[in-house]
Design a protein around this motif. Structure first.
Motif, PDB file in Angstrom:
ATOM      1  N   PRO A  51      97.866  17.059  46.706  1.00 57.22           N
ATOM      2  CA  PRO A  51      98.682  18.268  46.834  1.00 57.22           C
ATOM      3  C   PRO A  51      98.592  19.130  45.581  1.00 57.22           C
ATOM      4  CG  PRO A  51     100.067  16.405  46.272  1.00 57.22           C
ATOM      5  CD  PRO A  51      98.664  15.879  46.383  1.00 57.22           C
ATOM      6  N   GLY A  52      99.109  20.338  45.693  1.00 62.50           N
ATOM      7  CA  GLY A  52      99.260  21.204  44.524  1.00 62.50           C
ATOM      8  C   GLY A  52      98.050  22.074  44.247  1.00 62.50           C
ATOM      9  N   GLU A  53      98.134  22.804  43.147  1.00 59.38           N
ATOM     10  CA  GLU A  53      97.047  23.694  42.744  1.00 59.38           C
ATOM     11  C   GLU A  53      95.853  22.883  42.278  1.00 59.38           C
ATOM     12  OE1 GLU A  53      99.106  27.510  43.124  1.00 59.38           O
ATOM     13  OE2 GLU A  53      97.009  26.932  42.885  1.00 59.38           O
ATOM     14  N   LEU A  54      94.662  23.474  42.449  1.00 60.78           N
ATOM     15  CA  LEU A  54      93.432  22.848  41.964  1.00 60.78           C
ATOM     16  C   LEU A  54      93.511  22.770  40.443  1.00 60.78           C
ATOM     17  CD1 LEU A  54      90.519  21.876  42.662  1.00 60.78           C
ATOM     18  CD2 LEU A  54      89.792  24.240  42.319  1.00 60.78           C
ATOM     19  N   ASP A  55      93.455  21.537  39.896  1.00 57.61           N
ATOM     20  CA  ASP A  55      93.617  21.412  38.453  1.00 57.61           C
ATOM     21  C   ASP A  55      92.985  20.116  37.949  1.00 57.61           C
ATOM     22  OD1 ASP A  55      96.509  22.155  36.306  1.00 57.61           O
ATOM     23  OD2 ASP A  55      94.342  22.131  35.936  1.00 57.61           O
ATOM     24  N   LEU A  56      92.928  19.981  36.624  1.00 61.47           N
ATOM     25  CA  LEU A  56      92.258  18.839  36.023  1.00 61.47           C
ATOM     26  C   LEU A  56      93.083  17.555  36.147  1.00 61.47           C
ATOM     27  CD1 LEU A  56      89.876  17.708  34.456  1.00 61.47           C
ATOM     28  CD2 LEU A  56      90.970  18.482  32.342  1.00 61.47           C
ATOM     29  N   ALA A  57      94.391  17.635  35.927  1.00 63.05           N
ATOM     30  CA  ALA A  57      95.225  16.423  35.954  1.00 63.05           C
ATOM     31  C   ALA A  57      95.157  15.712  37.303  1.00 63.05           C
ATOM     32  CB  ALA A  57      96.665  16.745  35.559  1.00 63.05           C
ATOM     33  N   PRO A  58      95.316  16.426  38.437  1.00 66.78           N
ATOM     34  CA  PRO A  58      95.131  15.753  39.727  1.00 66.78           C
ATOM     35  C   PRO A  58      93.716  15.177  39.876  1.00 66.78           C
ATOM     36  CG  PRO A  58      95.878  18.034  40.062  1.00 66.78           C
ATOM     37  CD  PRO A  58      95.733  17.824  38.600  1.00 66.78           C
ATOM     38  N   GLN A  59      92.716  15.869  39.310  1.00 68.32           N
ATOM     39  CA  GLN A  59      91.342  15.374  39.419  1.00 68.32           C
ATOM     40  C   GLN A  59      91.195  14.044  38.678  1.00 68.32           C
ATOM     41  OE1 GLN A  59      89.294  16.896  41.388  1.00 68.32           O
ATOM     42  NE2 GLN A  59      87.538  15.551  41.087  1.00 68.32           N
ATOM     43  N   GLN A  60      91.851  13.942  37.519  1.00 64.72           N
ATOM     44  CA  GLN A  60      91.803  12.692  36.769  1.00 64.72           C
ATOM     45  C   GLN A  60      92.463  11.560  37.549  1.00 64.72           C
ATOM     46  OE1 GLN A  60      93.268  15.044  33.189  1.00 64.72           O
ATOM     47  NE2 GLN A  60      92.297  13.316  32.156  1.00 64.72           N
ATOM     48  N   ARG A  61      93.489  11.888  38.329  1.00 62.58           N
ATOM     49  CA  ARG A  61      94.130  10.877  39.184  1.00 62.58           C
ATOM     50  C   ARG A  61      93.214  10.521  40.357  1.00 62.58           C
ATOM     51  NH1 ARG A  61      99.965  12.747  40.821  1.00 62.58           N
ATOM     52  NH2 ARG A  61     100.008  10.682  41.789  1.00 62.58           N
ATOM     53  N   ILE A  62      92.474  11.502  40.864  1.00 58.00           N
ATOM     54  CA  ILE A  62      91.504  11.240  41.937  1.00 58.00           C
ATOM     55  C   ILE A  62      90.439  10.257  41.448  1.00 58.00           C
ATOM     56  CG2 ILE A  62      89.592  12.265  43.253  1.00 58.00           C
ATOM     57  CD1 ILE A  62      92.109  12.946  44.637  1.00 58.00           C
ATOM     58  N   TRP A  63      89.969  10.446  40.195  1.00 60.90           N
ATOM     59  CA  TRP A  63      88.963   9.519  39.661  1.00 60.90           C
ATOM     60  C   TRP A  63      89.523   8.099  39.613  1.00 60.90           C
ATOM     61  CZ3 TRP A  63      88.169  13.024  34.788  1.00 60.90           C
ATOM     62  CH2 TRP A  63      87.438  14.175  35.149  1.00 60.90           C
ATOM     63  N   SER A  64      90.763   8.010  39.200  1.00 60.28           N
ATOM     64  CA  SER A  64      91.429   6.716  39.115  1.00 60.28           C
ATOM     65  C   SER A  64      91.563   6.103  40.510  1.00 60.28           C
ATOM     66  CB  SER A  64      92.791   6.927  38.458  1.00 60.28           C
ATOM     67  OG  SER A  64      93.563   5.786  38.548  1.00 60.28           O
ATOM     68  N   LEU A  65      91.978   6.914  41.472  1.00 60.52           N
ATOM     69  CA  LEU A  65      92.128   6.465  42.860  1.00 60.52           C
ATOM     70  C   LEU A  65      90.781   5.997  43.413  1.00 60.52           C
ATOM     71  CD1 LEU A  65      94.289   6.300  45.128  1.00 60.52           C
ATOM     72  CD2 LEU A  65      93.533   8.565  45.866  1.00 60.52           C
ATOM     73  N   ALA A  66      89.710   6.727  43.069  1.00 62.10           N
ATOM     74  CA  ALA A  66      88.356   6.381  43.547  1.00 62.10           C
ATOM     75  C   ALA A  66      87.940   5.000  43.039  1.00 62.10           C
ATOM     76  CB  ALA A  66      87.353   7.438  43.099  1.00 62.10           C
ATOM     77  N   LEU A  67      88.233   4.730  41.765  1.00 65.26           N
ATOM     78  CA  LEU A  67      87.865   3.430  41.185  1.00 65.26           C
ATOM     79  C   LEU A  67      88.534   2.295  41.944  1.00 65.26           C
ATOM     80  CD1 LEU A  67      87.904   3.979  37.313  1.00 65.26           C
ATOM     81  CD2 LEU A  67      85.944   3.482  38.783  1.00 65.26           C
ATOM     82  N   GLN A  68      89.816   2.511  42.283  1.00 67.26           N
ATOM     83  CA  GLN A  68      90.561   1.480  43.010  1.00 67.26           C
ATOM     84  C   GLN A  68      90.057   1.339  44.438  1.00 67.26           C
ATOM     85  OE1 GLN A  68      94.769   2.924  41.991  1.00 67.26           O
ATOM     86  NE2 GLN A  68      95.000   0.882  42.854  1.00 67.26           N
ATOM     87  N   ALA A  69      90.140   2.444  45.198  1.00 65.38           N
ATOM     88  CA  ALA A  69      89.837   2.397  46.637  1.00 65.38           C
ATOM     89  C   ALA A  69      88.396   1.973  46.896  1.00 65.38           C
ATOM     90  CB  ALA A  69      90.116   3.758  47.277  1.00 65.38           C
ATOM     91  N   GLY A  70      87.498   2.285  45.979  1.00 61.89           N
ATOM     92  CA  GLY A  70      86.104   1.886  46.130  1.00 61.89           C
ATOM     93  C   GLY A  70      85.909   0.380  46.209  1.00 61.89           C
ATOM     94  N   GLN A  71      86.924  -0.374  45.757  1.00 63.35           N
ATOM     95  CA  GLN A  71      86.842  -1.840  45.771  1.00 63.35           C
ATOM     96  C   GLN A  71      87.400  -2.451  47.047  1.00 63.35           C
ATOM     97  OE1 GLN A  71      85.492  -3.351  42.973  1.00 63.35           O
ATOM     98  NE2 GLN A  71      85.148  -1.246  42.312  1.00 63.35           N
ATOM     99  N   TRP A  72      88.107  -1.668  47.834  1.00 62.24           N
ATOM    100  CA  TRP A  72      88.795  -2.230  49.006  1.00 62.24           C
ATOM    101  C   TRP A  72      87.816  -2.651  50.093  1.00 62.24           C
ATOM    102  CZ3 TRP A  72      92.988   2.182  49.564  1.00 62.24           C
ATOM    103  CH2 TRP A  72      93.857   2.103  48.466  1.00 62.24           C
ATOM    104  N   ALA A  73      88.231  -3.680  50.869  1.00 61.67           N
ATOM    105  CA  ALA A  73      87.446  -4.123  52.021  1.00 61.67           C
ATOM    106  C   ALA A  73      87.309  -2.956  53.000  1.00 61.67           C
ATOM    107  CB  ALA A  73      88.154  -5.286  52.708  1.00 61.67           C
ATOM    108  N   ASP A  74      86.216  -2.877  53.699  1.00 61.62           N
ATOM    109  CA  ASP A  74      85.933  -1.821  54.685  1.00 61.62           C
ATOM    110  C   ASP A  74      85.510  -0.495  54.056  1.00 61.62           C
ATOM    111  OD1 ASP A  74      88.429  -2.655  57.232  1.00 61.62           O
ATOM    112  OD2 ASP A  74      86.460  -3.485  56.789  1.00 61.62           O
ATOM    113  N   ILE A  75      85.705  -0.306  52.740  1.00 61.48           N
ATOM    114  CA  ILE A  75      85.327   0.954  52.103  1.00 61.48           C
ATOM    115  C   ILE A  75      83.946   0.809  51.471  1.00 61.48           C
ATOM    116  CG2 ILE A  75      85.910   2.703  50.360  1.00 61.48           C
ATOM    117  CD1 ILE A  75      87.896   2.428  52.750  1.00 61.48           C
ATOM    118  N   HIS A  76      83.007   1.650  51.884  1.00 62.28           N
ATOM    119  CA  HIS A  76      81.657   1.585  51.333  1.00 62.28           C
ATOM    120  C   HIS A  76      81.583   2.362  50.022  1.00 62.28           C
ATOM    121  CE1 HIS A  76      77.263   0.896  51.978  1.00 62.28           C
ATOM    122  NE2 HIS A  76      77.239   1.768  51.003  1.00 62.28           N
TER     123      HIS A  76
END
Lengths: 134, 323, 223
Positions: free
Chosen positions: C25-50
């Motif tokens: 959510p929210g305006e396009l910005d760097l702080a949310p992007q840094q959270r997206i990178w963090s989320l990617a690192l986590q979710a990339g490890q989950w079962a079913d996620i390639h």
């Protein structure tokens, strides 16, 4: 594996004079044996190598399946009545499940009659086409 | 080994695709009709995803420089080996010197020439598919040219049976609406942002595959799909099948060589299980779309899987019975 | 995604049965992007996620096979987002010399016309920020950059160009980017740089990663 497939396998076994066959897969162990003792002779099977006398005009089916006179993806009949066929030419298909096995003419000749409608389930050795000398 | 005789453009080496490199900006590529590719491989006893040649333009001719078993699947294209006709979706044994000719398709639009063992080109980033934009993968990252030679991983006389075929995906998995080929679509994020009339027209209408349709994307022609208001979409990852709607309302379906990211409003996604149907829709033909749910999309994948499993079982059985 | 440009809650949608799209959510910005990178690192490890593929304040998760419990996955993703902390900006700073204008900037005139700025101002404003690499996409090695000066914003072209050269520096709407290989583009090309952004024989094959930063430097301005 359906009963139909087991029958087909039995038919192929009969053609090759093998003593038997055993198939092992997870969930399946199938053993087919001939009742009489015979020496197992490994032979390369040609499904269409039915033992026809070379001058007999009737062509017989090489196995159990649905006899197709046209390929499902094409519109032209493979060997129409009145047409000349060469030895080895594809004249019909035998559908076994999703497989399409070739039925090739054993000799050159002219198709004078088609005896079975396209799509009929046939057994082994049924007359389906009449091929006279060209 | 085969040698390309014809000067026909746009043939490329493809397998199922290159997965896992989207984060580097590398799209998946891969066969537009993965079922046809899988079937050709199963007929040859290859791994399902072995690399083959995808042929979108005809006529096409190759010469066998060595004995090699091969299969031609996909579009029914009047294939013949040294003039002897081959049925569609068929595996055959070629001898050195024989010429395989493919004519204009009578159905479908892309043919696959599979070789025993698969086409022998190096894997790049885990796949043998051709990455045209990045100029790598397949044969030197480019379309095939006259004179190119491609080796098979298992040349020679095949130990497996040849000269038989398989019922095609169109026969085994038919899907039509009002006589036209149909594809199932799952609505995407901006679906509700389009006018209700436009949404209804998408499902009810006939869509023509225009001449501007290729491996990058299919441009469709039909009733314009209009948004309720202008939308600004941030660039995000996409997959083949995503239906984008730019200004003008004529949808573009992103296909296998599309950019792996997009910034246009998305109406829906053609489900993975039906991408092959689109891959075989010829230029100028018309298609229909059917709305489906996630669970229906998953069930469709399972239907495809069952069909391939069935073919594999029967081919193995045929192989056993032939010894 | 709603028609309003700013949303208060994340939005999750499907891309067929092949992938899931998470939009922050929210305006396009760097702080949310840094959270997206963090989320990617986590979710990339989950079962079913390639693969977890960051975009501009969004994340695509491709499936190895479609998850049976889609609702469960969405809940897990939302929770992980709630908990996510911005990944620190610890990437490398890469400097790129850019030749602005002339034959290397075929659309500079359009940017001048739209923004009302002259070519020198455009070049200087364009080189001013340190551009974080938000994500890769579009084509092999291509970087989506954040932080362009809004005064330079110029809409995407009505008619895309069939082919712009590798290394082309372009403006599309409020975004800027550098192409890694020749290809079609709907953006406005204002300059060119020389750099190899992608080599499939290397591991990783892309030279830049999310979190790296680009410093553009004026090599020359062709007026």
């Amino acid at each position: 594996m359906t009963n139909q497939e087991i029958r087909q396998l039995a038919v192929w076994l009969k053609e090759t004079h093998l003593a038997g066959a055993e198939i092992r897969r997870p969930g399946l162990h199938l053993v087919l044996k001939r009742s009489a003792d015979e020496v197992a002779v490994p032979a390369r099977i040609a499904v269409s190598a039915a033992a026809n006398a070379t001058d007999e005009p009737l062509l017989k089916t090489p196995g159990l399946g649905r006899l197709l006179l046209t390929h499902p993806e094409q519109s032209d009949v493979l060997a129409s009545v009145g047409s000349r066929v060469e030895q080895g030419q594809l004249i019909a298909l035998l559908q076994v499940g999703d497989l399409l096995l070739p039925v090739r003419s054993q000799r050159a000749g002219r198709v004078t009659a088609v005896l079975v409608p396209c799509g009929t389930t046939v057994g082994y050795g049924e007359a389906f086409m009449r091929l006279d000398a060209a | 080994m085969i040698e390309i005789l014809s000067a026909t453009a746009l043939a490329t080496v493809q397998d199922f695709g290159r997965f896992g490199s989207l984060g580097y900006g590398v799209g998946t590529s891969g066969a537009m009709d993965h079922l046809a590719l899988a079937l050709g491989n199963l007929l040859l006893g290859n791994p399902e995803d072995a690399a083959a040649i995808e042929i979108p333009l005809f006529p096409f001719e190759v010469r066998f420089v060595q004995d090699c078993a091969f299969a031609v699947t996909g579009a029914a294209c009047e294939a013949s080996l040294d003039g002897q006709p081959l049925p569609p979706f068929w595996v055959a044994q070629a001898r050195e010197g024989q010429v395989l000719s493919l004519g204009y398709p009578t159905s479908g639009s892309r043919a696959y020439l599979c070789l025993a063992g698969g086409i022998d080109v190096p894997q790049v980033l885990g796949s043998r598919s051709t990455q045209l934009r990045g100029e790598f993968g397949g044969l030197q990252g480019r379309a095939l040219q006259q004179g190119d030679r491609l080796a098979a991983l298992r040349p020679g006389k095949s130990a497996l049976p040849t000269d038989f075929g398989v019922v095609s995906p169109s026969q085994a998995l038919p899907l039509q609406r009002d006589g036209l080929p149909a594809m199932r679509v799952l609505p995407a994020a901006e679906y509700e942002c389009f006018l209700e009339d436009s949404r209804a027209a998408f499902w009810a209408g006939e869509w023509k595959v225009t001449t501007q349709s290729n491996r990058y994307g299919y441009r469709l022609e039909g009733t314009p799909i209009l948004p309720k208001a202008a939308m600004e979409i941030r660039s995000h990852g996409i997959v083949p099948g995503v239906i984008q709607v730019p200004h003008g309302g004529q949808p573009i379906i992103q296909m296998r060589d599309a950019q792996p990211s997009g910034g246009y409003p998305k109406f829906g996604t053609v489900i993975e299980a039906d991408l092959w149907r689109l891959g075989q829709a010829p230029i100028g033909s018309k298609v229909r779309f059917i709305e489906c749910s996630y669970s229906e999309a998953v069930a469709a994948l399972e239907d495809n899987q069952r069909y391939l499993e069935e073919v594999r079982r029967l081919v193995e059985l045929h192989g056993l019975a032939s010894r | 995604m709603s028609t309003a440009s700013v949303s208060l809650r994340p939005h999750i949608s499907l891309l067929g049965s092949t992938a899931l799209l998470f939009e922050a959510p929210g305006e396009l910005d760097l702080a949310p992007q840094q959270r997206i990178w963090s989320l990617a690192l986590q979710a990339g490890q989950w079962a079913d996620i390639h693969e977890a593929v960051p975009g501009m304040n969004n994340l695509m998760l491709t499936f190895t096979k479609p998850p049976r419990d889609l609702n469960g996955l969405c809940e897990r993703l939302l929770e992980a987002w709630e908990q996510s902390q911005p990944l620190p900006l610890e990437g490398r700073i890469v400097e790129l010399p850019v030749v602005y204008g002339g034959e290397f900037g075929p659309h500079m005139a359009d940017v001048v016309a739209h923004t009302g700025l002259d070519i020198d101002t455009i070049a200087n404003l364009h080189c001013e920020p340190l551009y974080p690499v938000y994500a890769l996409g579009s084509h092999p090695g291509y970087c989506y950059l954040g932080g362009m000066d809004p005064r330079l914003a110029t809409p995407r072209r009505q008619v895309p160009v069939i082919s712009i050269a590798a290394g082309s520096v372009s403006i599309g709407g409020v975004q800027t980017g550098v192409s890694a290989s020749a290809g079609p583009s709907g953006w406005n090309t204002i300059g060119r740089t020389e750099m190899s952004f992608f080599d499939p024989t290397q591991n990783p094959p892309a030279m830049l990663r999310p979190g790296d930063m680009l410093r553009l430097r004026i090599e020359r301005i062709i007026r």
